[in-house]
Enzyme design. Structure first.
Site, PDB file in Angstrom:
ATOM      1  N   ASP A 133       8.979  11.401  -8.090  1.00 58.33           N
ATOM      2  CA  ASP A 133       8.601  11.075  -6.716  1.00 58.33           C
ATOM      3  C   ASP A 133       9.195   9.724  -6.343  1.00 58.33           C
ATOM      4  OD1 ASP A 133       7.356  11.635  -4.289  1.00 58.33           O
ATOM      5  OD2 ASP A 133       5.556  10.521  -4.824  1.00 58.33           O
ATOM      6  N   TYR A 135      10.169   6.681  -3.118  1.00 61.30           N
ATOM      7  CA  TYR A 135       9.474   5.774  -2.203  1.00 61.30           C
ATOM      8  C   TYR A 135      10.505   5.373  -1.157  1.00 61.30           C
ATOM      9  CZ  TYR A 135       6.192   1.771  -1.417  1.00 61.30           C
ATOM     10  OH  TYR A 135       5.277   0.855  -0.923  1.00 61.30           O
ATOM     11  N   HIS A 140       7.161   3.300   5.634  1.00 58.86           N
ATOM     12  CA  HIS A 140       5.997   3.447   4.756  1.00 58.86           C
ATOM     13  C   HIS A 140       5.891   2.257   3.811  1.00 58.86           C
ATOM     14  CE1 HIS A 140       3.023   5.172   2.075  1.00 58.86           C
ATOM     15  NE2 HIS A 140       3.869   5.097   1.062  1.00 58.86           N
ATOM     16  N   ARG A 149       0.236  -7.259   0.870  1.00 61.88           N
ATOM     17  CA  ARG A 149       0.859  -8.573   0.672  1.00 61.88           C
ATOM     18  C   ARG A 149       1.009  -9.237   2.042  1.00 61.88           C
ATOM     19  NH1 ARG A 149       3.797  -5.085  -2.415  1.00 61.88           N
ATOM     20  NH2 ARG A 149       5.473  -4.972  -0.860  1.00 61.88           N
ATOM     21  N   GLU A 206       0.054  12.502   1.107  1.00 60.81           N
ATOM     22  CA  GLU A 206       1.387  11.951   1.322  1.00 60.81           C
ATOM     23  C   GLU A 206       2.267  13.092   1.801  1.00 60.81           C
ATOM     24  OE1 GLU A 206       2.924   9.717  -1.969  1.00 60.81           O
ATOM     25  OE2 GLU A 206       1.536   8.053  -1.593  1.00 60.81           O
ATOM     26  N   GLU A 208       5.496  14.750   2.403  1.00 65.13           N
ATOM     27  CA  GLU A 208       6.797  14.540   1.772  1.00 65.13           C
ATOM     28  C   GLU A 208       7.671  15.794   1.872  1.00 65.13           C
ATOM     29  OE1 GLU A 208       6.825  12.697  -2.022  1.00 65.13           O
ATOM     30  OE2 GLU A 208       4.877  11.708  -1.750  1.00 65.13           O
ATOM     31  N   ASP A 240       1.874  15.057  -1.878  1.00 66.15           N
ATOM     32  CA  ASP A 240       1.596  14.368  -3.134  1.00 66.15           C
ATOM     33  C   ASP A 240       0.251  13.641  -2.991  1.00 66.15           C
ATOM     34  OD1 ASP A 240       2.345  13.691  -5.777  1.00 66.15           O
ATOM     35  OD2 ASP A 240       2.916  11.694  -5.119  1.00 66.15           O
ATOM     36  N   ARG A 244      -6.230   6.565  -3.946  1.00 67.52           N
ATOM     37  CA  ARG A 244      -5.784   5.187  -3.744  1.00 67.52           C
ATOM     38  C   ARG A 244      -6.596   4.176  -4.541  1.00 67.52           C
ATOM     39  NH1 ARG A 244      -0.759   6.018  -1.860  1.00 67.52           N
ATOM     40  NH2 ARG A 244      -0.735   7.196   0.090  1.00 67.52           N
ATOM     41  N   GLN A 247      -5.422   4.488  -8.126  1.00 68.61           N
ATOM     42  CA  GLN A 247      -4.051   3.982  -8.169  1.00 68.61           C
ATOM     43  C   GLN A 247      -4.019   2.455  -8.120  1.00 68.61           C
ATOM     44  OE1 GLN A 247      -1.690   5.289  -4.845  1.00 68.61           O
ATOM     45  NE2 GLN A 247       0.142   4.214  -5.498  1.00 68.61           N
ATOM     46  N   TYR A 251      -2.070   0.732 -11.413  1.00 69.01           N
ATOM     47  CA  TYR A 251      -0.614   0.816 -11.284  1.00 69.01           C
ATOM     48  C   TYR A 251       0.134  -0.480 -11.583  1.00 69.01           C
ATOM     49  CZ  TYR A 251      -0.051  -1.370  -6.606  1.00 69.01           C
ATOM     50  OH  TYR A 251       0.005  -2.233  -5.542  1.00 69.01           O
ATOM     51  N   LYS A 260      -2.169   9.812  -9.272  1.00 67.62           N
ATOM     52  CA  LYS A 260      -1.192  10.728  -8.677  1.00 67.62           C
ATOM     53  C   LYS A 260      -1.073  12.051  -9.431  1.00 67.62           C
ATOM     54  CE  LYS A 260       1.079   8.004  -5.599  1.00 67.62           C
ATOM     55  NZ  LYS A 260       1.498   8.378  -4.245  1.00 67.62           N
ATOM     56  N   THR A 264      -0.173  18.038  -7.011  1.00 67.09           N
ATOM     57  CA  THR A 264       0.895  17.914  -6.019  1.00 67.09           C
ATOM     58  C   THR A 264       1.116  19.308  -5.456  1.00 67.09           C
ATOM     59  OG1 THR A 264       1.958  16.088  -7.213  1.00 67.09           O
ATOM     60  CG2 THR A 264       3.300  17.291  -5.612  1.00 67.09           C
ATOM     61  N   THR A 355       6.387   9.353   0.730  1.00 65.22           N
ATOM     62  CA  THR A 355       5.757   9.520   2.036  1.00 65.22           C
ATOM     63  C   THR A 355       6.756   9.334   3.163  1.00 65.22           C
ATOM     64  OG1 THR A 355       3.690   8.669   1.135  1.00 65.22           O
ATOM     65  CG2 THR A 355       3.887   8.714   3.525  1.00 65.22           C
ATOM     66  N   GLU A 369      -1.974   4.602   5.842  1.00 65.41           N
ATOM     67  CA  GLU A 369      -1.333   3.950   6.985  1.00 65.41           C
ATOM     68  C   GLU A 369      -2.021   4.288   8.306  1.00 65.41           C
ATOM     69  OE1 GLU A 369       3.241   4.208   6.557  1.00 65.41           O
ATOM     70  OE2 GLU A 369       2.377   5.826   5.343  1.00 65.41           O
TER      71      GLU A 369
END
Length: 437
Positions: A133, A135, A140, A149, A206, A208, A240, A244, A247, A251, A260, A264, A355, A369
């Site tokens: 998978d 990114y 996204h 952040r 997600e 995808e 997917d 959260r 994760q 992660y 994850k 799927t 995503t 999001e």
């Protein structure tokens, strides 16, 4: 049967799947002759029907009969691009040529249930060898960066230089319609010093696009972008599912794992790349120079993006329309990077885009999001569950999509749907983040 030019699944599409008849769905090892209707077999969607491709090939004396009588797409995937093109041309002739109508019509089964003809049962169309998978959406990745952040750069320093990805769990790729059981795992609640264990409270989607590898590659030999169409058979919508809260705790530093790997969902329909020729577009402009194996900016570079228009429905309500054309990294670049170290491809490898999100709020492909990490809840009609931040037990998510086809037509991608079931062996997940019960 007549299929109009406006149909999403006409002669210019013809996606592949694997089906059986109700009552005795069977499996790859089910005994019986190739013509046994209870056996898993390859189907091709045409309008609101599915063609028994193996039976048609046998009836018309096709040299491709052994491939199309297989109980999985695996042998066809492995046969390579010239065979893919030949089989597709034959299918277009069988379904479009009036001379074959008498032979082919009885082999078209309705997709929707009727008293005289129950609906077929669809299965995972191929054995997934490896699952990766990516990114690849700048929108996204930037949204996630702004959420987590807020005082730093939205994108990590490497993001514009390579397609970031992770290896997922092939064994939990499931066909559309398979229930998705809410996963349990370690979570560290906000403000807590230590984790606890329990059902995910921040279960997400997600939206995808998945790419299915057919022809394998030689170990130690990277696959260049130019060879993308020689190895990739087709595309399918993919969800997917992501926990959260699990994760977020696990992660760092190695990436997604249990958040994850529980499920799927993949569409039962694989649309051949050849059906998307009119959907090819150039990717967004590159803001950073790329290394040669990824560089797609030179003169005469083939446009390797795809104009796919996705829709996301939650409990029947449209909540997002992500545009795949906005993806920064193309599938060809992803494949080149996946194999840049000499890692080989296998028939049945599946790699996904990550995503799909666009620049506008209504184009975001995840609840993370869409609700800005739960701070801006979605407000659905009462009949669709009311307010939502993340998924509640009983919620059903459906992804659909279409792409431009020849002459103003549209090419449909088969839907992928999943419904959330409660954690097994534990109480239902608490409602604060998931919304109503």
């Amino acid at each position: 049967m007549a299929v109009t030019p406006q149909d999403l699944f006409g002669l210019d599409n013809l996606p592949y799947g694997v089906f059986s008849t109700p009552g005795s769905p069977g499996g790859p090892d089910t005994p019986g002759a190739p013509g046994d209707p209870t056996r898993r077999r390859i189907g091709v969607r045409y309008g609101d029907h599915v063609l028994d491709a193996g039976a048609a090939a046998r009836a018309l004396g096709s040299p491709h009969t052994p491939l199309l009588q297989a109980p999985s797409l695996g042998p066809l995937l492995a046969a390579g691009r010239p065979v893919w093109q030949s089989v597709r041309a034959a299918l277009r002739d069988w379904l479009g040529n009036p001379a074959h109508r008498e032979t082919v019509s009885p082999l078209l089964l309705p997709l929707h249930p009727a008293a005289e003809s129950p609906a077929p049962v669809f299965h995972l169309p191929f054995e997934v060898a490896d699952y990766v998978d990516f990114y690849a959406s700048e929108h996204h990745a930037a949204n996630v960066g702004r959420m987590f952040r807020p005082d730093g750069e939205p994108l990590t320093p490497n993001w514009k230089h390579l397609p970031i990805g992770y290896h997922g769990r092939a064994g939990t790729v499931v066909v559309s319609g398979t229930p998705v059981v809410r996963p349990s795992g370690q979570r560290r609640p906000p403000g807590a010093d230590a984790p606890d264990f329990g059902p995910s409270r921040r279960l997400d989607i997600e939206a995808e696009v998945g790419f299915v590898v057919g022809a394998p590659s030689t170990p130690g030999e990277p696959v260049p972008r130019s060879a993308f169409r020689d190895h990739v058979f087709g595309v399918a919508l993919l969800n997917d599912w992501s926990a959260r809260d699990i994760q977020a705790w696990e992660y760092v530093p190695l990436g997604p794992f249990l958040g994850k790997s529980f499920a799927t969902s993949l569409s039962p329909w694989i649309t051949p790349l050849e059906a998307l020729e009119h959907a090819a577009v150039a990717p967004p402009p590159r803001s950073h120079p790329l290394l040669p194996y990824l560089d797609d900016t030179g003169p005469g570079a083939e446009p390797q993006g795809y104009d796919l228009r996705l829709s996301v429905h939650l409990n029947g309500e449209l909540i997002s329309e992500p545009p795949f054309s906005s993806m920064y990294w193309t599938a060809a670049q992803q494949l080149a990077h996946l194999t840049a170290n000499g890692a080989s491809l296998r028939t049945g490898d599946l790699f996904a885009s990550g995503t799909v999100s666009g620049p506008e709020p209504g184009e975001r492909g995840s609840l993370l999001e869409l609700t800005w990490s739960g701070t801006e809840p979605l407000r659905l009609p009462a009949g669709a569950g009311g307010e939502r931040t993340f998924l509640a037990d009983g919620d059903e998510v459906t992804l659909s999509a279409w792409a431009p086809g020849p002459g103003g037509s549209r090419i449909g991608l088969g839907e992928v749907t999943g419904r959330i079931e409660p954690t097994r062996g534990a109480p239902p997940a608490a409602a604060p983040d998931g919304g109503g019960a």
